[in-house]
Scaffold this active site. Structure first.
Site: not given
Ligand SMILES: Cc1cc2nc3c(=O)[nH]c(=O)nc-3n(C[C@H](O)[C@H](O)[C@H](O)COP(=O)(O)OP(=O)(O)OC[C@H]3O[C@@H](n4cnc5c(N)ncnc54)[C@H](O)[C@@H]3O)c2cc1C
Length: 608
Positions: A237, A257
């Site tokens: 990740h 995000r």
């Protein structure tokens, strides 16, 4: 003297009480069979509880252009077409019902203005698709499933580790384990067993995974003769915490995000705009303004490059750090505080949308994310590989042995899209429970052999007994540490053949030492003993990852080979399968990928 143990009899035994295990247990129990569910920690503490961003389901509540077809195409593209297309189709079609069912069972999702389940943007998903509860979706999911499960008459065995699957000839007949507190052995007789033990992030040094994720289900299944699939694809990740060292690897959700957070290097540059892969160019914004509008729900805007797939974002971060443009502690900056330039009540908004992230950074790093950028870097997060199963039933090649959730494989191919795990647990957990119950009902009771139980007990006790016979010897912690260290360095985010071959040699050498591991003390309250037992599975999964990663001579999805940086059309036709051979060695076979049907191909082409 034969080992002492307590016996429990179930029709279906579910190993694991995360989202997949609970959903499987609920379904099996609803089919009217006697179900037992075992977990290593307390009920409610499985990995699933940590899931933050949400569960992907094409309900089209926020954008009516979404549908199962788009979700299917996104999943296949994310997996670089090595996914089992049947599973990708079932998943996309059934996820909305599984999410609504959770709601009916009491899950309180965030809402749209008109009272529907709210859905948010996430990497690789074309439209806002993740149903969520702030950034605590996993908590709500596990709470709901647990509440539902405990009223179904399922028998739970908490703080208990299974370390051996038992077979009656070719078919499964139960499992053997111990309770972690007192070290007492437990025999579970069952006609069908569902593995739902999660992933194996603990084979690596920097990981978002908790102590439980030592690849037990994957290792147990392999040992019992099941096949492992896609083991080379380990997801790093892009955003884990990098500072302070004690919390390195803890996840920073993609939801940051999705809510408008941006990645910058030490020069303040949004470096993700520098490298947008060709197959995502048409759907990715090429300017900051459009990217922002996308995160705020503008249907005509394209996603910002920060929301490209995880493998790509992780590699871009790696590149910036290697080029000397990283943050002070070896990551890059993730900034959500900047949105104050765009919205008036930004601080309150961030705290509301990302409450866990706000607290995580405040408590663990002393940083207020509403005013200050976070430092983030890649962390080992998810195993796309695992037990190879039939797409419809989730049964492995061992009759009566099923696998679902992160320890199963097939849905995600070379790379998983965020949010597609929680939906995977629900869709395939349900299917595994349903078909395991069917199998258990259809087949006559299987028989456990005393000799097998005895042999398993002897193997488990050997590390303790070695202590009394020679008084010295090597303990398990150093071995575990060494394994994690070299897997991270040699089979990590950027891979090269020579490094991986060194890793394989180290694995072979370590295997010899693991066979002679010594544990001090006795069976009661003994974490050293637990670690010694976990090592066997960690060794299996590490060897499988390394061997498959060496074999795949290309870069695709989560596998990036510096010596083969391009995707190869030829390799795109194959998955890799690992299986224990009669002589105990690990066999590896290249198998043709499952071809999509003509209808599936048409959808893929339409959505390209
Ligand atoms: C921090 C974090 C955030 C995430 N966020 C998201 C997200 O927003 N959306 C998403 O889709 N995915 C997310 N993921 C991934 C997702 O949470 C996991 O893939 C998923 O929860 C795995 O569920 P599972 O049911 O397969 O296993 P788990 O939830 O991992 O449960 C495994 C169970 O097996 C038990 N077990 C293991 N070994 C044994 C053994 N030997 N004997 C007995 N029991 C055993 C454990 O005790 C546990 O109960 C996230 C992961 C992390 C780490």
């Amino acid at each position: 003297m034969p080992a002492e143990f307590k016996t429990f009899e179930h029709d279906v035994l579910v190993i694991g009480a995360g989202g997949a295990g609970l959903r499987a247990a609920i379904e099996a129990s609803a089919a009217g069979v006697k179900v037992g569910c075992v977990c290593k920690s307390l009920l409610g503490k499985a990995h699933t509880v940590m899931a933050e961003g949400g569960v992907a389901a094409a309900m089209a509540n926020v954008d009516d252009r979404d549908s199962w077809r788009v979700h299917f195409a996104d999943t296949m593209r994310g997996g670089q077409y090595l996914n089992n297309p049947r599973m990708a189709e079932l998943h996309a079609k059934e996820a909305p019902d599984r999410v609504r069912e959770l709601e009916a069972w009491g899950a309180v999702f965030d809402r749209t203005q008109d009272g529907q389940i709210l859905q948010r943007n996430f990497g690789g998903h074309r439209y806002p698709r993740l149903a969520h509860v702030g950034d605590r979706t996993g908590l709500e999911m596990i709470r709901t499933l647990q509440d539902h499960a405990i009223h179904q008459g399922i028998e739970f065995h908490m703080e208990c580790t299974v370390f051996k699957l038992l077979k009656d000839g070719e078919r499964i007949c139960g499992a053997f384990g111990y309770d972690r507190e007192r070290g007492r052995f437990m025999l579970f007789k069952a006609n069908a067993v569902v593995l739902a033990t999660g992933g194996f992030g603990r084979a690596f040094k920097i990981t978002s995974n908790s102590w439980e994720y030592t690849g037990d289900g994957t290792g147990l299944a392999y040992d019992a003769g099941a096949e492992l699939l896609d083991m080379e694809f380990v997801q790093f990740h892009p955003t884990g915490m990098v500072w302070p060292p004690s919390v390195r690897g803890i996840l920073v959700t993609e939801g940051v995000r999705g809510e408008g957070g941006v990645l910058r290097n030490s020069e303040g540059r949004r470096f993700m705009f520098d490298d947008i892969p060709d197959n995502y160019k048409s759907s990715t914004s090429d300017n900051e303004e459009e990217g922002w509008r996308y995160t705020q729900g503008d249907k005509n805007a394209r996603r910002p490059p920060e929301l490209l797939t995880r493998d790509h974002v992780a590699r871009c971060i790696n590149r910036e750090v290697k080029a000397g443009r990283g943050s002070p502690h070896g990551g890059v900056f993730l900034d959500i505080a900047w949105i104050k330039e765009k919205i008036p009540n930004a601080q309150e908004h961030i705290r509301k949308k990302l409450p866990s992230m706000y607290h995580q950074f405040k408590e663990l790093a002393g940083i207020d994310i509403t005013t200050t950028p976070m430092e983030v870097g890649p962390t080992t997060h998810y195993a796309m590989g695992g037990v190879r199963v039939d797409g419809d039933t989730q049964m492995s090649c061992v009759p009566g042995l099923f696998a679902a959730g992160e320890c199963g494989a097939g849905l995600h191919g070379a790379n998983r899209l965020g949010g597609n795990s929680l939906s995977d647990l629900l869709v395939f957990g349900k299917r595994a429970g349903e078909f395991a119950a069917q199998y258990a009902k259809k087949n006559p009771p299987a028989k456990v052999r005393d000799a097998d139980v005895d042999a398993a007990a002897r193997e488990a006790l050997a590390p303790i007994e070695r202590q009394s016979s020679n008084g010295g010897g090597e303990g398990p912690y150093q071995m575990q540490y060494e394994l994690q260290e070299f897997m991270q360095d040699l089979v990590g985010i950027v891979r090269v053949e020579a490094d991986m071959k060194r890793a394989l040699e180290k694995i072979y050498a370590l295997n010899g030492r693991v066979k002679n591991v010594v544990v001090q003390g006795n069976r009661e309250y003994n974490p050293g003993w637990h670690t010694a037992i976990d090592l066997k599975n960690l060794m299996y999964v590490s060897e499988a990852v390394t061997r498959a990663a060496i074999e795949r001579k290309e870069s695709r999805g989560a596998q990036f080979r510096e010596d083969y940086p391009e995707k190869s059309a030829e390799w795109g036709k194959y998955n890799l399968v690992l299986k224990k051979q009669a002589d105990g060695s690990m066999g590896l076979t290249k198998v043709p990928r499952i071809e999509p049907t003509s209808e599936q191909n048409q959808i893929i082409e339409e959505m390209k």
